[in-house]
Design an enzyme around this catalytic site. Sequence first.
Site, short mmCIF file in Angstrom:
data_model
loop_
_atom_site.label_atom_id
_atom_site.label_comp_id
_atom_site.label_asym_id
_atom_site.label_seq_id
_atom_site.Cartn_x
_atom_site.Cartn_y
_atom_site.Cartn_z
N ASN A 1 9.10 4.40 9.20
CA ASN A 1 10.34 4.17 8.46
C ASN A 1 11.48 3.69 9.37
O ASN A 1 12.38 2.99 8.91
CB ASN A 1 10.76 5.42 7.68
N HIS B 1 3.57 13.08 7.59
CA HIS B 1 4.15 12.02 6.75
C HIS B 1 3.06 11.06 6.28
O HIS B 1 2.52 10.29 7.08
CB HIS B 1 5.25 11.29 7.54
N SER C 1 10.44 11.85 4.60
CA SER C 1 10.43 10.46 5.11
C SER C 1 11.38 10.30 6.27
O SER C 1 11.24 9.38 7.06
CB SER C 1 10.95 9.49 4.05
N GLU D 1 1.53 10.19 9.83
CA GLU D 1 2.31 10.46 11.05
C GLU D 1 2.37 11.97 11.23
O GLU D 1 2.69 12.71 10.29
CB GLU D 1 3.73 9.90 10.91
N1 3HC Z 1 -5.93 5.45 -6.47
C1 3HC Z 1 -7.05 4.73 -6.61
N2 3HC Z 1 -7.06 3.38 -6.66
C2 3HC Z 1 -5.87 2.76 -6.57
C3 3HC Z 1 -4.64 3.44 -6.43
C4 3HC Z 1 -4.71 4.86 -6.39
N3 3HC Z 1 -3.64 5.58 -6.28
N4 3HC Z 1 -3.64 2.54 -6.37
C5 3HC Z 1 -4.20 1.32 -6.47
N5 3HC Z 1 -5.54 1.45 -6.59
C6 3HC Z 1 -6.51 0.39 -6.74
C7 3HC Z 1 -6.07 -0.61 -7.80
O1 3HC Z 1 -6.36 -0.12 -9.10
C8 3HC Z 1 -6.89 -1.83 -7.45
O2 3HC Z 1 -8.19 -1.71 -7.97
P1 3HC Z 1 -8.97 -3.01 -8.54
O3 3HC Z 1 -9.16 -3.90 -7.35
O4 3HC Z 1 -10.25 -2.46 -9.10
O5 3HC Z 1 -8.05 -3.61 -9.60
C9 3HC Z 1 -6.95 -1.74 -5.92
O6 3HC Z 1 -6.60 -0.40 -5.55
C10 3HC Z 1 -6.05 -2.72 -5.25
O7 3HC Z 1 -4.76 -2.59 -5.81
P2 3HC Z 1 -3.95 -3.82 -6.39
O8 3HC Z 1 -4.81 -4.71 -7.22
O9 3HC Z 1 -2.72 -3.24 -7.06
O10 3HC Z 1 -3.46 -4.73 -5.22
P3 3HC Z 1 -3.44 -4.76 -3.64
O11 3HC Z 1 -4.72 -5.34 -3.17
O12 3HC Z 1 -2.14 -5.41 -3.32
O13 3HC Z 1 -3.40 -3.29 -3.04
C11 3HC Z 1 -1.75 -1.84 -2.06
C12 3HC Z 1 -2.36 -2.42 -3.33
C13 3HC Z 1 -2.82 -1.06 -1.28
C14 3HC Z 1 -0.67 -0.89 -2.52
C15 3HC Z 1 -1.23 -3.02 -1.15
O14 3HC Z 1 -0.44 -3.89 -1.89
C16 3HC Z 1 -0.40 -2.49 0.01
O15 3HC Z 1 -0.93 -2.08 1.02
N6 3HC Z 1 0.94 -2.57 -0.12
C17 3HC Z 1 1.87 -2.06 0.88
C18 3HC Z 1 2.10 -0.60 0.63
C19 3HC Z 1 2.95 0.01 1.70
O16 3HC Z 1 3.48 -0.63 2.59
N7 3HC Z 1 3.08 1.34 1.58
C20 3HC Z 1 3.92 2.10 2.48
C21 3HC Z 1 5.24 2.30 1.86
S1 3HC Z 1 6.35 3.15 2.90
C22 3HC Z 1 6.07 4.76 2.60
O17 3HC Z 1 5.25 5.15 1.79
C23 3HC Z 1 6.87 5.72 3.40
C24 3HC Z 1 7.89 6.44 2.57
O18 3HC Z 1 8.38 7.51 3.36
C25 3HC Z 1 9.04 5.57 2.13
#
Ligand code: 3HC
Length: 297
Positions: free
Chosen positions: A198, A148, A127, A160
């Site tokens: 990040n 990434h 990260s 990335e």
């Molecule tokens: N595999 C398959 N399906 C998945 C899944 C996975 N791993 N994770 C979630 N889903 C499904 C859920 O089960 C759900 O299905 P449903 O509609 O049938 O119930 C669907 O995807 C949508 O999920 P949620 O209902 O939990 O809700 P959201 O619509 O909020 O979507 C999210 C979830 C895509 C995680 C959204 O909230 C999001 O985009 N959040 C921001 C995440 C983000 O910013 N990530 C980056 C973090 S930074 C990083 O990773 C860098 C590191 O270096 C720190």
Amino acid sequence: MKIQNVGVVGCGLMGHGIVQVAAQGGCNVVALETQQEALDKGIARVEKSLAKLASKNVEKGKMTADQAAAWQTEVRGRITPSLDKGDLANCDLVVEAIVENLDVKKSLFSELGGICKPETIFASNTSSFPVGEMADASGRKDRFIGLHFFNPVQLMRLVEVVRTDDTNEDVFAAARAFGEACGKTPVSCKDTPGFVVNRLLVPYMVQAIQMLDRDDASKEDIDAAMQLGCGHPMGPLTLTDYVGLDTTLSILEGWVERYPNEPAFSIPASLVSKVKEGKLGRKTGEGYYKWEGDKKS
Ligand code: 3HC
């Protein structure tokens, strides 16, 4: 240079997702862990996620139930779980997704340098650590790249692709093509702290935590403000819980040590105390919020 055989070292939060999207993209994938229990847990997560995606495809009419079942079997069939680093010897690409500790990563790459064929490309999913330092340790800095991915890997559409001054042009092109095969849009970045996402995201999360620590606003209001005011899918404090407080702190500690004069990099007091208490976010059931499984309680 086409990447067909991929190794992923580490089958945790990020690694299991990388294993899955690479297999979905048609690659044969060796999923490597050090302990059987961790390996089983990672593969179980892949299977659960594949089942979820398959049932969604059926719901949306993109696949029949039979096609969805066949797709799951086919993708799962491309994944070989392993506890033996020797199984990575003939991979075209090895992606590291282990613990965020630079010394541990460097020692892994140094060992892999002696195991893998000379053409194998090495990639780190770090990260925030300098890709160039791991490239030096690997003994093949021209065949080293940062890849990434974002959490959850199965759903986030970005990767990335980080190159150093030494990265070979063909290696860079092959890594971008691999990212596309995984269903992601690649963006290119130089080997800078936090790359693009990040570098922007972590200081933003820090500002939200400091706002809460000063009692400027409640956590619910800070999160609602960014969700409703800026259209973010999650507010910054929910996102910190989602990413993991330990991960966020370790990114910041590395930066503060390396760049003590950069004002954007600072460590909020509550982040330190919560990590000390073992409140690491969603994965431990409590961070800035309390969690029951995947949902806030
Ligand atoms: N595999 C398959 N399906 C998945 C899944 C996975 N791993 N994770 C979630 N889903 C499904 C859920 O089960 C759900 O299905 P449903 O509609 O049938 O119930 C669907 O995807 C949508 O999920 P949620 O209902 O939990 O809700 P959201 O619509 O909020 O979507 C999210 C979830 C895509 C995680 C959204 O909230 C999001 O985009 N959040 C921001 C995440 C983000 O910013 N990530 C980056 C973090 S930074 C990083 O990773 C860098 C590191 O270096 C720190």
